[in-house]
Structure formats: C-alpha cells, structure tokens
Design a protein around this motif. Structure first.
Motif, PDB file in Angstrom:
ATOM      1  N   ALA A  15       0.296  -0.900  -0.051  1.00  0.00           N
ATOM      2  CA  ALA A  15      -0.225   0.156   0.186  1.00  0.00           C
ATOM      3  C   ALA A  15       0.847   1.556  -0.168  1.00  0.00           C
ATOM      4  N   ALA A  16       0.167   2.188  -0.995  1.00  0.00           N
ATOM      5  CA  ALA A  16       1.121   3.428  -0.315  1.00  0.00           C
ATOM      6  C   ALA A  16       1.248   3.789   0.567  1.00  0.00           C
ATOM      7  N   ASP A  17      -0.067   3.962   1.568  1.00  0.00           N
ATOM      8  CA  ASP A  17       0.131   4.226   2.778  1.00  0.00           C
ATOM      9  C   ASP A  17      -1.033   3.073   3.490  1.00  0.00           C
ATOM     10  N   PRO A  18       0.431   2.694   4.306  1.00  0.00           N
ATOM     11  CA  PRO A  18       0.346   1.367   5.099  1.00  0.00           C
ATOM     12  C   PRO A  18      -0.983   1.344   6.344  1.00  0.00           C
ATOM     13  N   LYS A  19       0.115   2.754   7.012  1.00  0.00           N
ATOM     14  CA  LYS A  19      -1.163   3.149   8.178  1.00  0.00           C
ATOM     15  C   LYS A  19      -2.847   3.249   7.838  1.00  0.00           C
ATOM     16  N   ALA A  20      -3.561   4.167   7.041  1.00  0.00           N
ATOM     17  CA  ALA A  20      -4.701   4.238   6.551  1.00  0.00           C
ATOM     18  C   ALA A  20      -4.958   2.930   5.932  1.00  0.00           C
ATOM     19  N   LEU A  21      -4.414   1.734   5.425  1.00  0.00           N
ATOM     20  CA  LEU A  21      -5.221   0.836   5.671  1.00  0.00           C
ATOM     21  C   LEU A  21      -4.490  -0.235   6.120  1.00  0.00           C
ATOM     22  N   GLY A  22      -3.909   0.319   7.400  1.00  0.00           N
ATOM     23  CA  GLY A  22      -4.230  -0.115   8.274  1.00  0.00           C
ATOM     24  C   GLY A  22      -5.639  -0.310   9.311  1.00  0.00           C
ATOM     25  N   LYS A  23      -5.639   0.663   9.454  1.00  0.00           N
ATOM     26  CA  LYS A  23      -6.994   1.412  10.335  1.00  0.00           C
ATOM     27  C   LYS A  23      -8.027   0.688   9.420  1.00  0.00           C
ATOM     28  N   PHE A  24      -7.596   0.953   8.330  1.00  0.00           N
ATOM     29  CA  PHE A  24      -9.119   0.179   7.337  1.00  0.00           C
ATOM     30  C   PHE A  24      -9.727  -1.198   7.909  1.00  0.00           C
ATOM     31  N   TYR A  25      -8.559  -1.874   7.328  1.00  0.00           N
ATOM     32  CA  TYR A  25      -9.168  -3.665   8.164  1.00  0.00           C
ATOM     33  C   TYR A  25      -8.934  -3.587   9.815  1.00  0.00           C
ATOM     34  N   ARG A  26      -8.425  -2.910  10.491  1.00  0.00           N
ATOM     35  CA  ARG A  26      -8.899  -1.940  12.052  1.00  0.00           C
ATOM     36  C   ARG A  26     -10.453  -2.122  12.367  1.00  0.00           C
ATOM     37  N   ARG A  27     -10.440  -1.206  11.991  1.00  0.00           N
ATOM     38  CA  ARG A  27     -12.375  -0.997  11.738  1.00  0.00           C
ATOM     39  C   ARG A  27     -13.004  -1.950  11.115  1.00  0.00           C
ATOM     40  N   LEU A  28     -12.458  -3.086  10.182  1.00  0.00           N
ATOM     41  CA  LEU A  28     -13.280  -3.656   9.103  1.00  0.00           C
ATOM     42  C   LEU A  28     -13.353  -4.875  10.685  1.00  0.00           C
ATOM     43  N   LEU A  29     -12.353  -5.695  10.671  1.00  0.00           N
ATOM     44  CA  LEU A  29     -12.356  -6.656  11.014  1.00  0.00           C
ATOM     45  C   LEU A  29     -12.497  -6.389  12.692  1.00  0.00           C
ATOM     46  N   GLY A  30     -11.362  -5.451  13.600  1.00  0.00           N
ATOM     47  CA  GLY A  30     -11.949  -5.065  15.079  1.00  0.00           C
ATOM     48  C   GLY A  30     -10.169  -5.635  15.381  1.00  0.00           C
ATOM     49  N   TRP A  31      -9.241  -6.507  15.007  1.00  0.00           N
ATOM     50  CA  TRP A  31      -8.230  -7.188  15.311  1.00  0.00           C
ATOM     51  C   TRP A  31      -7.292  -5.786  16.140  1.00  0.00           C
ATOM     52  N   GLU A  32      -6.438  -7.031  16.705  1.00  0.00           N
ATOM     53  CA  GLU A  32      -5.476  -5.595  17.186  1.00  0.00           C
ATOM     54  C   GLU A  32      -4.356  -4.823  16.721  1.00  0.00           C
ATOM     55  N   MET A  33      -4.049  -3.841  16.543  1.00  0.00           N
ATOM     56  CA  MET A  33      -2.997  -3.391  16.424  1.00  0.00           C
ATOM     57  C   MET A  33      -1.297  -3.322  16.684  1.00  0.00           C
ATOM     58  N   VAL A  34      -0.957  -4.207  16.276  1.00  0.00           N
ATOM     59  CA  VAL A  34       0.015  -4.591  16.801  1.00  0.00           C
ATOM     60  C   VAL A  34       1.743  -4.203  17.039  1.00  0.00           C
ATOM     61  N   GLU A  35       2.138  -3.169  15.447  1.00  0.00           N
ATOM     62  CA  GLU A  35       3.038  -2.606  15.163  1.00  0.00           C
ATOM     63  C   GLU A  35       2.436  -1.900  14.161  1.00  0.00           C
ATOM     64  N   SER A  36       3.329  -0.530  14.328  1.00  0.00           N
ATOM     65  CA  SER A  36       2.608   0.664  13.263  1.00  0.00           C
ATOM     66  C   SER A  36       3.554   2.054  13.080  1.00  0.00           C
ATOM     67  N   ASP A  37       3.829   1.834  12.078  1.00  0.00           N
ATOM     68  CA  ASP A  37       4.751   3.200  11.677  1.00  0.00           C
ATOM     69  C   ASP A  37       4.766   3.403  10.075  1.00  0.00           C
TER      70      ASP A  37
END
Length: 127
Positions: A15-37
């Motif tokens: 993804a060009a913006d992994p943080k934005a995509l990670g936030k999308f899937y966190r909202r969709l799935l409810g999974w915990e974000m364990v790493e983010s930079d």
C-alpha cells in the motif's frame, strides 16, 4: 526446519499508505494493531494465530476487477466468512470499502475493494 511445513501466519499487502490501510482493516475486523510505523503495520486476530500486515509500496497500483489483459492483475484476494452478509457489507462500506460493480455470484458473496484497491470477498457460510 527445511523439511517441515509450518502454518502460514499471515498475509502482507502492499500500500502507498500502510497506516491508512491498517486502520481500515482494524475498523473492519476489530483486530488489534500490534505494530505501526510509516512503512509497516501489522494487525493480529483475536486468537493471535492470524496476522494481516501492510507494507509501504509507493508505486502500488490497484488491480482491475474484473481483470483485463493490459491492466494491473489481481494477485491475491482476501475472503471473510460472515454471518449476516448485508450487515457486513454495510460495515465494510462505512469503514471505507467500495462495492465492486461486477458481482459474479448473485447470492451469498459480495466482492469489495479496500481503500487501496485490494479485492476482498464477504461470504456466507457454505459459499
């Protein structure tokens, strides 16, 4: 270890913006974000055995759906089993997904795209 098969622990999407995509899937799935930079984001499923990660790829291009000979081809898509297809579709739309125009199965499955254009399917049990 070379002779052993080990279970797959996860999938990584560009993804060009992994943080934005990670936030999308966190909202969709409810999974915990364990790493983010800025270059890497990782979500972990509720039992800890599944991971979904996103890595920075500035030249990422969304695949065409349905595919075309000259366009960017889809290399992988994600499938999510849901109990209520309409509710799951609305949740995905609310999180920022797009419902794809071409739906090859009329019942029990919805083809969608995440904000980076990765295709994913929501499907009812038995489909």
């Amino acid at each position: 270890m070379a002779d052993e098969m080990v279970p797959m622990a996860g999938v990584v999407l560009d993804a060009a913006d992994p943080k934005a995509l990670g936030k999308f899937y966190r909202r969709l799935l409810g999974w915990e974000m364990v790493e983010s930079d800025d270059n890497w984001v990782q979500l972990r499923g509720p039992d800890g055995s599944s991971k979904l990660s996103f890595q920075r790829e500035p030249r990422h291009r969304a695949p065409l759906w349905p595919s075309e000979v000259e366009g960017q081809q889809m290399q992988v898509h994600l499938d999510f089993e849901v109990a209520d297809l309409e509710a799951a579709q609305q949740k995905a739309l609310d999180a920022g997904a797009t419902l794809m125009d071409w739906q090859p199965q009329k019942e029990g499955v919805r083809v969608m795209a995440d904000p980076a254009g990765h295709i994913f399917c929501l499907f009812l049990p038995g489909w």
